[in-house]
Design an enzyme around this catalytic site. Structure first.
Site, PDB file in Angstrom:
ATOM      1  N   GLY A   1       6.323   5.055   8.824  1.00 37.53           N
ATOM      2  CA  GLY A   1       5.595   6.399   8.825  1.00 37.53           C
ATOM      3  C   GLY A   1       5.622   6.666  10.131  1.00 37.53           C
ATOM      4  O   GLY A   1       6.460   6.497  11.002  1.00 37.53           O
ATOM      5  N   SER A   2       4.455   7.351  10.577  1.00 30.50           N
ATOM      6  CA  SER A   2       4.613   8.026  11.923  1.00 30.50           C
ATOM      7  C   SER A   2       4.089   7.181  12.895  1.00 30.50           C
ATOM      8  O   SER A   2       3.469   5.898  12.844  1.00 30.50           O
ATOM      9  CB  SER A   2       3.173   9.100  11.760  1.00 30.50           C
ATOM     10  OG  SER A   2       1.933   8.683  11.885  1.00 30.50           O
TER      11      SER A   2
ATOM     12  N   GLU B   1       8.804  15.163  15.985  1.00 25.47           N
ATOM     13  CA  GLU B   1       9.292  15.209  14.479  1.00 25.47           C
ATOM     14  C   GLU B   1       8.471  16.073  13.593  1.00 25.47           C
ATOM     15  O   GLU B   1       7.350  16.122  13.158  1.00 25.47           O
ATOM     16  CB  GLU B   1       9.091  13.823  13.932  1.00 25.47           C
ATOM     17  CG  GLU B   1       9.729  13.366  12.462  1.00 25.47           C
ATOM     18  CD  GLU B   1       9.715  11.901  12.165  1.00 25.47           C
ATOM     19  OE1 GLU B   1      10.794  11.386  11.739  1.00 25.47           O
ATOM     20  OE2 GLU B   1       8.643  11.476  12.225  1.00 25.47           O
TER      21      GLU B   1
ATOM     22  N   GLY C   1       1.793   3.926  13.304  1.00 25.86           N
ATOM     23  CA  GLY C   1       2.456   2.754  13.593  1.00 25.86           C
ATOM     24  C   GLY C   1       1.498   2.190  14.894  1.00 25.86           C
ATOM     25  O   GLY C   1       1.300   0.844  14.823  1.00 25.86           O
TER      26      GLY C   1
ATOM     27  N   CYS D   1      13.417  10.262   7.979  1.00 21.81           N
ATOM     28  CA  CYS D   1      13.168   9.856   9.276  1.00 21.81           C
ATOM     29  C   CYS D   1      14.326  10.060  10.390  1.00 21.81           C
ATOM     30  O   CYS D   1      14.155  10.227  11.288  1.00 21.81           O
ATOM     31  CB  CYS D   1      12.809   8.177   9.133  1.00 21.81           C
ATOM     32  SG  CYS D   1      13.631   7.141   8.332  1.00 21.81           S
TER      33      CYS D   1
ATOM     34  N   LYS E   1       0.594  -1.056   0.020  1.00 24.07           N
ATOM     35  CA  LYS E   1       0.196  -0.213  -0.029  1.00 24.07           C
ATOM     36  C   LYS E   1       0.933   1.305  -0.028  1.00 24.07           C
ATOM     37  O   LYS E   1       1.238   1.660   1.050  1.00 24.07           O
ATOM     38  CB  LYS E   1      -0.870  -0.259   1.053  1.00 24.07           C
ATOM     39  CG  LYS E   1      -2.216   0.790   1.262  1.00 24.07           C
ATOM     40  CD  LYS E   1      -1.979   2.358   0.699  1.00 24.07           C
ATOM     41  CE  LYS E   1      -1.972   2.908   2.137  1.00 24.07           C
ATOM     42  NZ  LYS E   1      -1.636   4.403   2.049  1.00 24.07           N
TER      43      LYS E   1
ATOM     44  N   GLU F   1       8.946   1.193  11.810  1.00 20.20           N
ATOM     45  CA  GLU F   1       9.764   2.308  11.895  1.00 20.20           C
ATOM     46  C   GLU F   1       8.987   3.425  11.846  1.00 20.20           C
ATOM     47  O   GLU F   1       8.605   3.686  10.738  1.00 20.20           O
ATOM     48  CB  GLU F   1      11.072   1.956  10.615  1.00 20.20           C
ATOM     49  CG  GLU F   1      12.080   2.764  10.679  1.00 20.20           C
ATOM     50  CD  GLU F   1      11.891   4.328  10.118  1.00 20.20           C
ATOM     51  OE1 GLU F   1      11.558   5.408  10.991  1.00 20.20           O
ATOM     52  OE2 GLU F   1      12.108   4.593   8.863  1.00 20.20           O
TER      53      GLU F   1
END
Length: 499
Positions: A245-246, A402, A250, A303, A192, A268
């Protein structure tokens, strides 16, 4: 793509592109079952490139069904590793032949400079697929140290159906970090891609099929996180989900797994990398230059970007001045210009998010010493100039959250002990860097910093042979290296009684 090319020639090639914009399921393209699409907008100028199929639950169901059929009949899962290697090497060859096309798609879709797409991203994708192809028939199982009356074999077998939900900052490379080890170990996959940047993954899947990857082994369902992403996360016949992703999303995948079939999840989820420069760094100018590139490369949409620059107070002014000198030389502009060094934010939402953090930093008392503004608004694109904050305290929002943009927070420290304390004072633990001439200090810092990667007298160093992943809320599980193959396999014990 040659750096000598003109922007006119690059744009001419871009105008000739054909966009694959459908789902890719069971070896063929298909519209979303609902017929819905979404606009794929280029951050270069805010214009629509194409409409992409908006996959959802029904499309994920079709993809999982195709992947399961392919896995169970063994067309890939039971194929000899040497034969899997041959197909993957052919795929890498086709990716290489289409480097220019893929680089243009990446730049148009995501906004990164064409020089980075063509010389960094796509070559890294090709290298990743080749490396795991070669690993496929070179990783051995184990024999346990039993007595003479038994033989115990420890056998690694593919998990089955892997869902991979990948981000928009390195669209095809982050997918490749999952595709390489998962396919090499015999799994079937559903990818995806991020809705902001789906085009390269769809095209790469077509090339995989052309290379001989059997139908159903690699499927791509573009769509939104709350629909296609959630459908993968909750699917009862998906054996694992690999997500980059974020942290917010997650945690949703952990919830989805717990509320469905307890599928394996690897995450991650970003970072807030401390880049620590001691006064005894071997070359302060080199450290400062690396610090600038460590935050402004890829527009800061990385990241492990070095978003927190920790500098020993006695050299802070010197280092920050050098960082700003480097930042001022960076050419921000049209990503299709081969001379551009910093491109656009991926979309208007991300641009506004970054600008919001800049306002927040100022309101909390940090000082903008460089940049801080949107630029090139007349282009219709989403550009922010390199931004440097000074006088940052580590409890400020810009030092804790972040940002994912070209924003550097500068923090001073008195000694190594304080630097480590500040470095670890975050929910993240993806990476860290330390610059010092004292080998003992370097070793102590590397051991004390709670991060998945620690770089000494360099920044963002490494290659496909070294694992990448984080501590704490940066997630768990590793991409890259042979260790990544562990995420996509189960260990089975076969005990043979010799009595």
């Amino acid at each position: 793509m040659s750096a000598a090319l003109s922007i006119e020639s690059v744009k001419s090639q871009a105008e000739g592109l054909a966009y694959r914009n459908q789902c890719f399921i069971d070896g063929r393209f298909a519209d979303a079952a609902s017929g819905k699409t979404f606009d794929c907008v280029s951050p270069i100028d805010g214009k629509v490139l194409t409409q992409v199929a908006a996959g959802d639950q029904e499309d994920v169901d079709r993809a999982v069904k195709a992947a399961r059929a392919a896995f169970e009949d063994g067309r890939w899962s039971r194929l000899a590793p040497a034969k899997r290697k041959k197909v993957m090497l052919r795929w890498a060859e086709l990716l290489e032949q289409h480097t220019t096309e893929l680089a243009l798609l990446e730049t148009l879709d995501m906004g990164k400079p064409i020089g980075d797409s063509s010389r960094i991203d796509i070559p890294a994708v090709i290298n990743c697929i080749r490396w795991y192809a070669e690993a496929a028939d070179k990783v051995y199982d184990e024999i346990a140290p039993t007595g003479d009356d038994a033989v115990a074999m420890l056998v690694r077998e593919p998990l089955g159906i892997i869902g991979a939900v990948v981000p928009w900052n390195f669209p095809l490379l982050m997918a490749a970090w999952k595709l390489g080890p998962a396919l090499a170990t015999g799994n079937s996959m559903i990818i995806k891609p991020a809705e902001q940047s789906p085009l390269t993954m769809i095209r790469a899947a077509e090339l995989a099929s052309e290379a001989g990857l059997p139908d159903g082994v690699l499927n791509v369902v573009p769509g939104f996180g709350e629909t296609a992403g959630q459908a993968l996360g909750r699917h009862m016949d998906v054996d694992a989900v690999a997500f980059t992703g974020s942290g917010e999303v997650g945690k949703l995948f952990l919830k989805y797994a717990g509320e469905s079939n307890m599928k394996r999840v690897s995450l991650e989820c970003g970072g807030k990398t401390p880049n620590i420069i001691m006064a005894d760094a071997p070359d302060l100018d080199a450290a400062a230059t690396a610090a600038a590139w460590g935050i402004f490369f890829n527009q800061g949409e990385v990241c492990n970007a070095g978003s927190r620059l920790l500098v020993e107070d006695k050299v802070k002014d010197q280092v920050v001045e050098k960082v700003m000198q480097v930042a001022k030389t960076l050419r921000v502009g049209d990503p299709l210009d081969p001379a551009t060094q910093m491109g656009a934010m991926v979309d208007s939402t991300q641009m506004e998010r970054v600008l919001g953090y800049i306002e927040k930093g100022q309101s909390e008392g940090a000082k903008v010493t460089l940049g801080g503004q949107r630029i090139l608004a007349e282009s219709g694109g989403y550009y922010i100039e390199p931004t440097v904050f000074d006088g940052v305290k580590n409890d400020m929002t810009i030092a804790q959250e972040e940002i994912f943009g070209p924003v550097l927070s500068t923090i001073s420290f008195a000694d190594a002990e304080e630097a480590i304390k500040i470095g670890n004072d975050t929910i993240y633990g993806l990476a860290a860097a330390v610059w010092t001439s004292d080998i003992k200090k370097a070793h102590r810092a590397a051991k004390a910093l709670r991060a998945g990667s620690v770089w000494i007298n360099c920044f963002d160093a490494g290659d496909i042979t070294t694992p990448f992943g984080g501590f704490k809320q940066s997630g768990f599980g590793r991409d890259k290296s042979l260790h990544a193959m562990e995420k996509y396999t189960e260990v089975k014990t076969v005990w043979i009684d010799l009595n």
